[in-house]
Design a protein around this motif. Structure first.
Motif, short mmCIF file in Angstrom:
data_model
loop_
_atom_site.label_atom_id
_atom_site.label_comp_id
_atom_site.label_asym_id
_atom_site.label_seq_id
_atom_site.Cartn_x
_atom_site.Cartn_y
_atom_site.Cartn_z
N LEU A 155 47.32 26.56 46.34
CA LEU A 155 47.35 26.64 44.87
C LEU A 155 46.04 27.26 44.35
O LEU A 155 46.07 28.09 43.43
N VAL A 156 44.93 26.88 44.96
CA VAL A 156 43.64 27.47 44.55
C VAL A 156 43.67 28.98 44.76
O VAL A 156 43.30 29.76 43.89
N LYS A 157 44.18 29.38 45.92
CA LYS A 157 44.25 30.81 46.24
C LYS A 157 45.14 31.54 45.23
O LYS A 157 44.81 32.63 44.78
N GLN A 158 46.25 30.90 44.91
CA GLN A 158 47.19 31.53 43.98
C GLN A 158 46.55 31.73 42.61
O GLN A 158 46.64 32.80 42.02
N VAL A 159 45.89 30.69 42.13
CA VAL A 159 45.25 30.81 40.81
C VAL A 159 44.11 31.81 40.87
O VAL A 159 43.91 32.60 39.95
N TYR A 160 43.37 31.80 41.99
CA TYR A 160 42.21 32.68 42.09
C TYR A 160 42.61 34.15 42.11
O TYR A 160 41.83 35.00 41.72
N SER A 161 43.83 34.43 42.57
CA SER A 161 44.24 35.84 42.62
C SER A 161 44.91 36.29 41.33
O SER A 161 45.38 37.42 41.23
N ARG A 162 44.94 35.40 40.33
CA ARG A 162 45.58 35.78 39.06
C ARG A 162 44.74 36.82 38.34
O ARG A 162 43.54 36.94 38.53
N GLU A 163 45.43 37.56 37.49
CA GLU A 163 44.80 38.69 36.80
C GLU A 163 43.67 38.22 35.88
O GLU A 163 42.66 38.89 35.75
N TYR A 164 43.82 37.07 35.27
CA TYR A 164 42.78 36.64 34.32
C TYR A 164 41.47 36.29 35.02
O TYR A 164 40.40 36.44 34.44
N VAL A 165 41.57 35.87 36.27
CA VAL A 165 40.34 35.60 37.02
C VAL A 165 39.62 36.92 37.29
O VAL A 165 38.39 37.01 37.18
N LYS A 166 40.40 37.97 37.62
CA LYS A 166 39.79 39.29 37.85
C LYS A 166 39.12 39.78 36.58
O LYS A 166 38.02 40.32 36.59
N ARG A 167 39.80 39.56 35.45
CA ARG A 167 39.24 40.00 34.17
C ARG A 167 37.92 39.28 33.89
O ARG A 167 36.94 39.89 33.48
N LEU A 168 37.90 37.97 34.18
CA LEU A 168 36.68 37.21 33.93
C LEU A 168 35.55 37.66 34.84
O LEU A 168 34.40 37.72 34.43
N LYS A 169 35.90 37.98 36.10
CA LYS A 169 34.88 38.46 37.03
C LYS A 169 34.29 39.76 36.52
O LYS A 169 33.09 39.99 36.61
N CYS A 170 35.17 40.61 36.01
CA CYS A 170 34.73 41.89 35.49
C CYS A 170 33.81 41.70 34.31
O CYS A 170 32.80 42.38 34.16
N ILE A 171 34.11 40.71 33.48
CA ILE A 171 33.27 40.45 32.32
C ILE A 171 31.91 39.89 32.75
O ILE A 171 30.92 40.05 32.07
N GLY A 172 31.88 39.23 33.90
CA GLY A 172 30.58 38.74 34.37
C GLY A 172 30.53 37.24 34.63
O GLY A 172 29.46 36.68 34.75
N ALA A 173 31.70 36.59 34.70
CA ALA A 173 31.70 35.16 34.97
C ALA A 173 31.37 34.92 36.43
O ALA A 173 31.85 35.63 37.31
N GLY A 174 30.56 33.92 36.71
CA GLY A 174 30.21 33.58 38.08
C GLY A 174 31.36 32.84 38.74
O GLY A 174 32.26 32.34 38.09
N ASN A 175 31.28 32.78 40.08
CA ASN A 175 32.34 32.13 40.82
C ASN A 175 32.48 30.66 40.46
O ASN A 175 33.58 30.13 40.29
#
Lengths: 279, 310
Positions: A155-175
């Motif tokens: 479940l963690v992996k599934q949520v982590y691969s969601r598009e919004y997580v990528k968007r947040l990473k791009c914006i600069g959110a830390g892990n």
């Protein structure tokens, strides 16, 4: 009790929750509600009467008193084991799911822990160490966390691969920001379901250890009571077993059933693939 | 604060980018998602990427944002290397934003639209108080003409067009310089599409944002970009200003996309073909196309094409 929280659960979950709360209640208030002191002795094998509601056992303990004090041990073991193993399991799942490089290593470690049979190992450990309730808790948690981690990791992996997580990473959110603010809330319901299930398993494992007679003999637990009763085979010649053996088995069964009910109910709400099932 | 170079030097620069995905341990066949791509984006300029599905548009966009690490090559954002995502300073991240393909996937479904829009501001700690935040969010919502009464709802409680507006509002929250829109309208109906495109265009012109617009539809791509790059099997095969590319396309693949030439149907493509990526389907293929891959070259007036005929 918050009515809203209860309405989240279905009928099965509500029944389970009420039973668990009842067991917790009698465990906490044991010194107040138990009719006698757990150490006081009476005539052995007295049938249920107005003085001893559930009769007495082979040494002369009041069965109801032992039953009420036994709830304490079961709840303590269940709660402590579930807390430790869910915490470690959840943390492991979050790390393995969010740090791709660590995932293969953690998965192999999980495999290692999953293949070790829990109860035989505990039997060996208890034979060597002083049989103590805290050692039981530690050993049970030591083997319990791997299963929790294994269930939550996908479940963690599934949520982590969601598009919004990528968007947040791009914006600069830390892990760790993403883990704490987004992934933990998403996996929390499953962790609660695992917590309840793990608690039930721990209660059963503790009773099994007591049943094998590997616990501290002075521990007042349901498993030990079953063990004591079974050592006197005379109880099966008459109807003595109905009050010496029946009550602890019944309490154990009801408690396990209620934890299973809650966790099934939570899981059907979390896992969409289980939603069609209706029982 | 960093200093920005003049308008002549590119804001985002991709140099020799290659990305190879590998699946499986032993038998997995490597997939070349992006191959030897050079791309420059000036400040305030906008470029559209177009091409069939699987041509590597999205991968290229994500590489330029520093979300995916390229197998080889370099991405420079105003001179700062984005290739190693961990070494990128946080304030650089504030200057870029990303609009994903599926608007309903772009937000955390548990959070209200308001919190989702405010999240970039909170990550970078750009706001002092709750009131200030509320003011900024309401202004952003107004800018993208999103009804402010919807801000209290969750992403699955509003329509696709509304959520796309909210995503754009969130992308604009930190005043970015570089924005990648990955097919932002492909999941919307025609009339909403037009609205969203017009909104994006207005915002781009007003805020002087460098926009990388990814679309499989060459018409939408030409509407949004100053320049268009056509991608095929991970390579850029033609790149030119919009008017030039639409009016006189040179590469046979672009001509096929625009419907100028008829493209014959091919049931299966040759794998790992050494030559031109369009060799299988090309109506005007020649002998060298099979053996050698054409390089992207300037045929005059900033018109680049990778074909042996020019």
């Amino acid at each position: 009790m918050d009515v809203k929280a209860l309405s989240f659960l279905g009928i099965k979950g509500k029944i389970g929750l009420i039973i668990i709360l009842f067991v917790v209640f009698i465990g906490i208030t044991a010194p107040v509600i138990s009719p006698y002191d757990p150490t006081s002795l009476f005539e052995p094998f007295e049938p249920p009467s107005s003085t001893h509601l559930l009769g007495t056992d082979d040494v002369g303990h009041d069965v109801l008193t032992i039953l009420i004090y036994g709830a304490r041990v079961s709840i303590l073991v269940g709660f402590a084991t579930a807390t430790i193993s869910t915490f470690i399991g959840l943390l492991t799942a979050l790390i393995a799911g969010c740090y791709e490089g660590l995932d293969p290593i953690i998965s192999r470690i999980l495999d290692f822990f999953l293949v070790i049979p829990r109860i035989p190992f505990i039997v060996i450990i208890s034979a060597f160490l002083t049989p103590n309730i805290f050692i039981v808790i530690l050993v049970l948690s030591f083997f319990g966390w791997a299963k929790t981690a294994r269930v939550i990791k996908p479940l963690v992996k599934q949520v982590y691969s969601r598009e919004y997580v990528k968007r947040l990473k791009c914006i600069g959110a830390g892990n760790w920001y993403i883990i704490l603010r987004h992934i933990l809330p998403a996996t929390f319901p499953l962790a609660v379901a695992q917590f309840v299930l793990e608690g039930g398993h721990a209660i059963l494992a503790e009773a099994s250890i007591g049943f094998f007679g590997l616990e501290d003999p002075s521990t007042l637990s349901w498993g030990m009571e079953i063990n004591h009763a079974l050592q006197k085979s005379i109880i099966f010649l008459t109807n003595i077993w109905t009050w010496v053996l029946g009550p602890p088995i019944l309490m154990l069964t009801i408690t396990l059933l209620s934890t299973t009910f809650i966790s099934i109910d939570l899981e059907t709400r979390i896992n969409p693939r289980l939603k069609v099932r209706s029982w | 604060m960093m200093r920005f170079n003049s308008l002549k030097t590119p804001l985002v620069q991709g140099i020799n980018l290659t990305k190879i995905f590998r699946y499986g341990l032993i038998w997995g066949e490597p997939v070349e998602a992006v191959k030897n791509v050079n791309i420059n984006l000036l400040r305030g300029a906008s470029l559209s990427l177009t091409g069939e599905s699987g041509s590597g548009k999205t991968t290229l966009g994500k590489i330029l944002l520093g979300i995916i690490r390229p197998t080889s090559g370099k991405v420079l954002f105003n001179g700062i290397d984005l290739t190693n995502p961990k070494r990128v300073p946080k304030y650089i991240r504030r200057m870029m934003s990303y609009i994903p393909q599926h608007p309903e996937e772009a937000f955390d479904p548990r959070w209200r639209l308001y919190d989702n829009i405010a999240e970039p501001l909170r990550i970078h700690k750009l706001i002092g108080s709750k009131e200030e935040e509320k003011e900024i969010i309401f202004k952003l919502a107004e800018d993208v003409s999103l009804d402010t009464s919807l801000l209290n709802r969750r992403p699955f409680e509003v329509s696709g067009g509304e959520i796309q507006r909210a995503v754009i509002a969130s992308a604009l929250a930190t005043n970015p310089l570089f924005m990648v829109c990955d097919e932002p309208t492909s999941m919307l109906d025609i009339s909403t599409q037009a609205d969203i495109l017009r909104l994006l265009k207005n915002i781009r012109d007003k805020l002087n944002i460098s926009l990388l617009f990814i679309s499989h539809d060459i018409e939408i791509a030409s509407f949004m970009g100053f320049k268009i790059a056509v991608m095929l099997k991970g390579r850029i095969v033609e790149m030119a200003d919009v008017d030039k590319l639409i009016n006189e396309p040179l590469h046979p693949y672009t001509q096929g996309l625009l419907g100028i030439v008829k493209v014959e149907y091919v049931s299966s493509y040759a794998k790992n073909c050494r030559g031109c990526p369009y060799y299988d389907r090309c109506p005007v293929k020649m002998l060298p196309c099979r053996e050698k891959e054409p390089k992207l070259k300037n045929v005059g007036g900033d018109h680049y094409v990778a074909c042996f005929r020019y």
